[in-house]
Scaffold this motif. Structure first.
Motif, short mmCIF file in Angstrom:
data_model
loop_
_atom_site.label_atom_id
_atom_site.label_comp_id
_atom_site.label_asym_id
_atom_site.label_seq_id
_atom_site.Cartn_x
_atom_site.Cartn_y
_atom_site.Cartn_z
N GLY A 50 0.84 -1.25 -0.17
CA GLY A 50 0.13 0.26 0.19
C GLY A 50 0.91 1.21 -0.15
O GLY A 50 1.90 1.23 0.64
N SER A 51 0.31 2.16 -0.69
CA SER A 51 1.43 3.42 -0.62
C SER A 51 0.21 4.60 -0.97
O SER A 51 -0.72 4.45 -1.43
CB SER A 51 2.27 3.39 -1.88
OG SER A 51 1.60 3.13 -3.13
N ALA A 52 0.78 5.71 -0.50
CA ALA A 52 0.12 6.79 -0.53
C ALA A 52 0.94 8.10 -0.37
O ALA A 52 2.01 8.18 0.44
CB ALA A 52 -1.29 7.11 0.65
N ARG A 53 0.48 9.16 -1.11
CA ARG A 53 1.23 10.34 -1.22
C ARG A 53 0.27 11.65 -0.76
O ARG A 53 -0.72 11.56 -1.25
CB ARG A 53 1.66 10.57 -2.47
CG ARG A 53 2.43 11.88 -2.84
CD ARG A 53 2.84 11.83 -4.14
NE ARG A 53 3.48 13.27 -4.38
CZ ARG A 53 4.60 13.44 -4.98
NH1 ARG A 53 5.01 12.47 -5.60
NH2 ARG A 53 4.80 14.66 -5.45
N TRP A 54 0.68 12.31 0.31
CA TRP A 54 -0.11 13.23 0.89
C TRP A 54 0.71 14.42 0.93
O TRP A 54 1.81 14.47 1.23
CB TRP A 54 -0.46 12.87 2.52
CG TRP A 54 -1.45 13.89 2.99
CD1 TRP A 54 -1.07 14.97 3.52
CD2 TRP A 54 -2.89 13.56 3.30
NE1 TRP A 54 -2.33 15.54 4.08
CE2 TRP A 54 -3.28 14.64 3.86
CE3 TRP A 54 -3.71 12.53 2.98
CZ2 TRP A 54 -4.79 14.56 4.19
CZ3 TRP A 54 -4.92 12.70 3.31
CH2 TRP A 54 -5.50 13.67 3.96
N SER A 55 0.07 15.73 0.50
CA SER A 55 0.59 16.95 0.45
C SER A 55 -0.31 18.01 0.71
O SER A 55 -1.69 18.13 0.53
CB SER A 55 0.97 17.40 -1.15
OG SER A 55 -0.16 17.63 -1.83
N GLN A 56 0.23 18.67 1.86
CA GLN A 56 -0.31 19.93 2.25
C GLN A 56 0.45 21.13 1.88
O GLN A 56 1.40 21.56 2.51
CB GLN A 56 -0.37 19.80 3.84
CG GLN A 56 -1.39 18.75 4.52
CD GLN A 56 -1.30 18.67 5.97
OE1 GLN A 56 -1.65 17.60 6.53
NE2 GLN A 56 -0.80 19.69 6.76
N GLY A 57 0.02 21.69 0.75
CA GLY A 57 1.00 22.90 0.25
C GLY A 57 2.12 22.35 -0.40
O GLY A 57 2.25 21.35 -1.03
N ASP A 58 3.26 22.74 0.51
CA ASP A 58 4.78 22.35 0.08
C ASP A 58 5.12 21.09 0.73
O ASP A 58 6.09 20.64 0.40
CB ASP A 58 5.67 23.43 -0.11
CG ASP A 58 5.61 24.21 -1.28
OD1 ASP A 58 6.05 25.49 -1.23
OD2 ASP A 58 4.97 23.74 -2.23
N THR A 59 4.45 20.74 1.74
CA THR A 59 4.94 19.66 2.82
C THR A 59 4.34 18.58 1.81
O THR A 59 3.08 18.22 1.77
CB THR A 59 4.52 19.92 4.08
OG1 THR A 59 4.76 20.99 4.67
CG2 THR A 59 5.10 18.71 4.87
N ILE A 60 5.23 17.47 1.54
CA ILE A 60 4.67 16.32 0.84
C ILE A 60 5.39 15.18 1.44
O ILE A 60 6.66 15.14 1.60
CB ILE A 60 5.13 16.36 -0.85
CG1 ILE A 60 4.63 17.80 -1.25
CG2 ILE A 60 4.63 15.40 -1.49
CD1 ILE A 60 5.20 18.16 -2.83
#
Lengths: 455, 287
Positions: free
Chosen positions: B32-42
């Motif tokens: 399982g994999s996920a990429r989460w970004s909040q603005g420039d925090t990735i």
């Protein structure tokens, strides 16, 4: 992690036989021809010097950083280049955290030799004060997904990251002219590295006692192969490095053929890297010069990002809202996306197989306490201690509106027009109004049920 | 207590979050994999499903979680170890630890960019990756960062520059808000502990107690929004057939189980097994 925890994946005899037999008839498991590369995608991050390379299923990222250090004694007027490779445990269950294994070290050495010994990066321009202070460039390569042929992908990631990296400008100043002042990137434009040529690594795999040779082996082919050779060549036809560490013996004719093929492929990949870097540089200059023009261009290119899904409508709505509601910051968050859209067309078939659409949500919608009504908050109570009382007052005001939690139906209609910033104003208000009432109503509901005061 | 309007460098209001983006199923080898970004925090999180065996210090009666934090550049130091520990404890409270005893689930977190609120971003990414891997969870952990400026106002989701300037900030993790599919609402006692619970709170700097409670309030409201986003992003990628079956699982509102698709351990669970799991959740004491 201890040995018994590592899940070793073993290839079955059937798979092995299948791969070998197929290769005997010039067929590869993924349908490529023996001298075809997989699809190569090069993306860049927000900062200078960060690259993300996908070669088929192999996924590698590279980061370049710099700092001022003392030079080596025997090279007082040259900078320092160091390459660190991380075989992340997420790439393969057999990769373990901690000490790098031998394949990690080999990869680091091959990439390093290609760059350093061939003098691809100009080291003397990194000198600030001879014998005292030089720039040390550090390249970190992280392997995220092991789909085979890590050396090539990591090499491309390193080259892409170095091509887009910018080091700060520094001048000599101070009282005696000996102090080094490093200028802020906002004050003085940082400088690119001087790269003379791009050494591209091309990996070959040999099967059945060196008779069959394929390029860019996948993970399964790597397990089956008898030997491997990596040739690092540049587009001028110079051989920068050749690495063949053991494995099956190969005739010299075969090696010469490999080198010829490698120089052809190197020219191809060099042009791809250069195109990607140019695109990134134009985006970067646009970002610095004008901040608003990107929103317009981005609305046009948004449909490119969205693939064939039905849920695409919601995603378009969300993305457009995000763009509209954040005019200042569209440059920040959309840059990665704009660069992505250019290269995203290449990844279409990937997305058909796997649903990798990023699900993006509008930022300013999720304001628990609305902008519009916050002025009321200021008027009614300066006391931040009682957010509960404030929300109850708002609930009285907004009782008339019934609204659904789901954003999608409203937003699907919004997405049907492509709008300019001017229209975004009222829309922002209405959607913000929904979000506030939603938050307030749900809070009020919770409070009425539990009837406890939490503050 | 100071003005409500706070000037933030990127033009956001005090209660505005940065744009969120979540994409799952990015890596091919990981379960399982996920990429989460909040603005420039990735942040990219990858999960490898239950592997046999536990480490020496761990309790073999329960499943254990292993977290590996990979910073962008540099060596792994104490800060990374601290993040690993916090992430591990947070996820331990979210996962069902008694289903697969004597196994280890590995979560690997890779930082792509750090522009403030790194740990909350990592927690959100890890939960999304766990769902993508089909690991059974009690509920999601939704994280947010609340900062306290000198003026005494609370700002949500500060950037790195803001984090360095402000007086104090707190990383808060709440359970996600449950979605009740039944027309009749569940009983109040069942709701109260989950809804008002805080899973994790990490503070930096000095803040008065009153302001801390203020942060909690804001954080919970914001987390309701983030958990909505989370749910929508998960729903949009679940195939229609599976959605019908997850309907049955969601009947117990405190259980959010991703329908196991094709990854690892969970793929052999039949529907009966999943419902049994959900029943077990209900009986487990809620901490």
């Amino acid at each position: 992690m201890e040995q018994r925890l590592a899940s070793t994946w073993r290839m079955t005899v059937n798979e092995r036989k299948f791969v070998e037999t197929a290769l005997a008839s010039d067929l590869r498991v993924d349908g490529r021809r023996p001298f075809d590369y997989r699809r190569l995608t090069i993306k860049f991050g927000r900062e200078d010097g960060s690259s993300e390379v996908q070669l088929g299923q192999t996924h590698v990222i590279g980061f370049v950083t710099s700092q001022l250090v003392q030079p080596y004694r025997d090279r007082p007027n040259e900078g320092i280049l160091s390459i660190f490779t991380e075989f992340s445990p997420m790439a393969d269950p057999s990769f373990e955290a901690g000490r790098p294994g031998e394949s990690a070290i080999e990869l680091g050495r091959v990439v390093d030799r290609g760059l350093r010994e061939s003098r691809a990066v100009d080291m003397e321009s990194l000198c600030v004060v001879a014998g005292k202070s030089v720039w040390s460039i550090r390249v970190d390569l992280h392997i995220l997904d092991n789909g085979g042929n890590l050396i090539d992908a990591a090499n491309i990631a390193a080259l892409a990251a170095l091509s887009t990296f910018r080091r700060p400008e520094c001048t000599l100043g101070g009282e005696n002219g000996q102090d080094i002042i490093v200028h802020d990137p906002e004050v003085m434009e940082p400088l690119t590295l001087i790269i003379h040529h791009l050494p591209i690594a091309v990996t070959f795999a040999f099967f059945s006692e060196g008779n069959i040779m394929v390029i860019d082996p996948t993970h399964k082919e790597e397990v089956v192969m008898g030997g491997r050779m990596t040739a690092t060549v540049n587009s001028n036809g110079d051989v920068c490095a050749v690495q063949k560490a053991g494995g099956e013996g190969v005739t010299p004719n075969m090696i010469m053929q490999c080198l010829r093929i490698a120089s052809m492929k190197a020219a191809d990949i060099t042009s791809k890297i250069k195109n990607a870097v140019e695109t990134y540089n134009t985006e970067r200059t646009l970002r610095k010069v004008k901040r608003h023009s990107l929103t317009v261009t981005h609305q046009v290119s948004v449909p490119d990002v969205i693939m064939k899904d039905k849920q695409a409508d919601n995603i378009i709505g969300h993305q457009e809202e995000m763009i509209q509601h954040e005019p200042d910051r569209s440059s920040n968050c959309d840059d990665e996306m704009t660069v992505d859209t250019k290269t995203c067309i290449k990844t279409e078939s990937n997305i058909r197989d796997r649903c990798t659409d990023p699900f993006v949500g509008g930022p300013s919608n999720w304001d628990p306490y609305l902008n519009k009504l916050s002025s009321n908050l200021v008027g009614k109570s300066q006391d931040l201690l009682g957010p509960l009382t404030i929300s109850k007052e708002q609930e009285d005001e907004s009782k008339s509106n019934i609204m659904a939690v789901k954003y999608s139906p409203e937003h699907a209609t919004i997405s049907s027009n492509s709008d300019t910033l001017g229209v975004s104003g009222p829309r922002q208000q209405t959607s913000d109004a929904k979000s506030l009432k939603d938050a307030v109503k749900s809070k009020a509901r919770k409070k009425s049920k539990t009837s406890t005061s939490t503050s | 207590m100071g003005a409500m309007t706070v000037d933030r460098a990127d033009g956001r209001s005090a209660n505005q979050l940065r744009p969120l983006a979540c994409s799952r199923n990015i890596l091919h080898r990981a379960h399982g994999s996920a990429r989460w970004s909040q603005g420039d925090t990735i942040v990219l999180a990858a999960v490898y499903g239950p592997k046999a065996g536990t480490k020496k210090g761990e309790n073999p009666e329960k499943a254990s979680i292993e977290v590996i934090w990979k910073p962008k550049t540099g060596q792994i130091g104490k800060l990374e170890k601290e993040y690993e520990m916090i992430l591990k404890r947070t996820l331990q409270s979210v996962c069902l630890m008694t289903i697969h005893p004597n196994t280890t689930t590995s979560i690997i977190v890779q930082v792509f960019g750090d522009d403030g609120a790194l740990l909350p971003c990592a927690i959100n990414a890890s939960c999304a990756a766990l769902v993508d891997a089909g690991i059974p969870l009690k509920h999601l952990a939704v994280a947010i960062c609340c900062g306290l400026t000198e003026g005494g106002s609370v700002i949500l989701d500060p950037t790195r520059a803001e984090e360095q300037k402000i007086q104090a900030f707190a990383y808060l993790v709440f359970p996600n808000s449950p979605l009740s599919v039944l027309p009749s609402a569940p009983s109040a006692e069942d709701d109260a502990p989950i809804e008002n619970g805080i899973i994790t709170s990490v503070t930096h700097g000095v803040m008065p107690v009153v302001e801390y409670f203020n942060c909690l309030e804001r954080g919970r409201a914001a987390c309701a929004k983030i958990s909505e986003f989370h749910r929508r992003s998960l729903e949009s990628q679940v195939p229609v057939v599976a959605r019908k079956q997850t309907f049955e699982v969601l009947w117990w509102p405190h259980t959010l189980t991703a329908w196991p698709e094709f990854h690892g351990f969970a793929c052999n669970l039949s529907e009966a097994d999943v419902l049994t799991v959900a029943c077990c959740c209900m009986d487990m004491p809620r901490t």
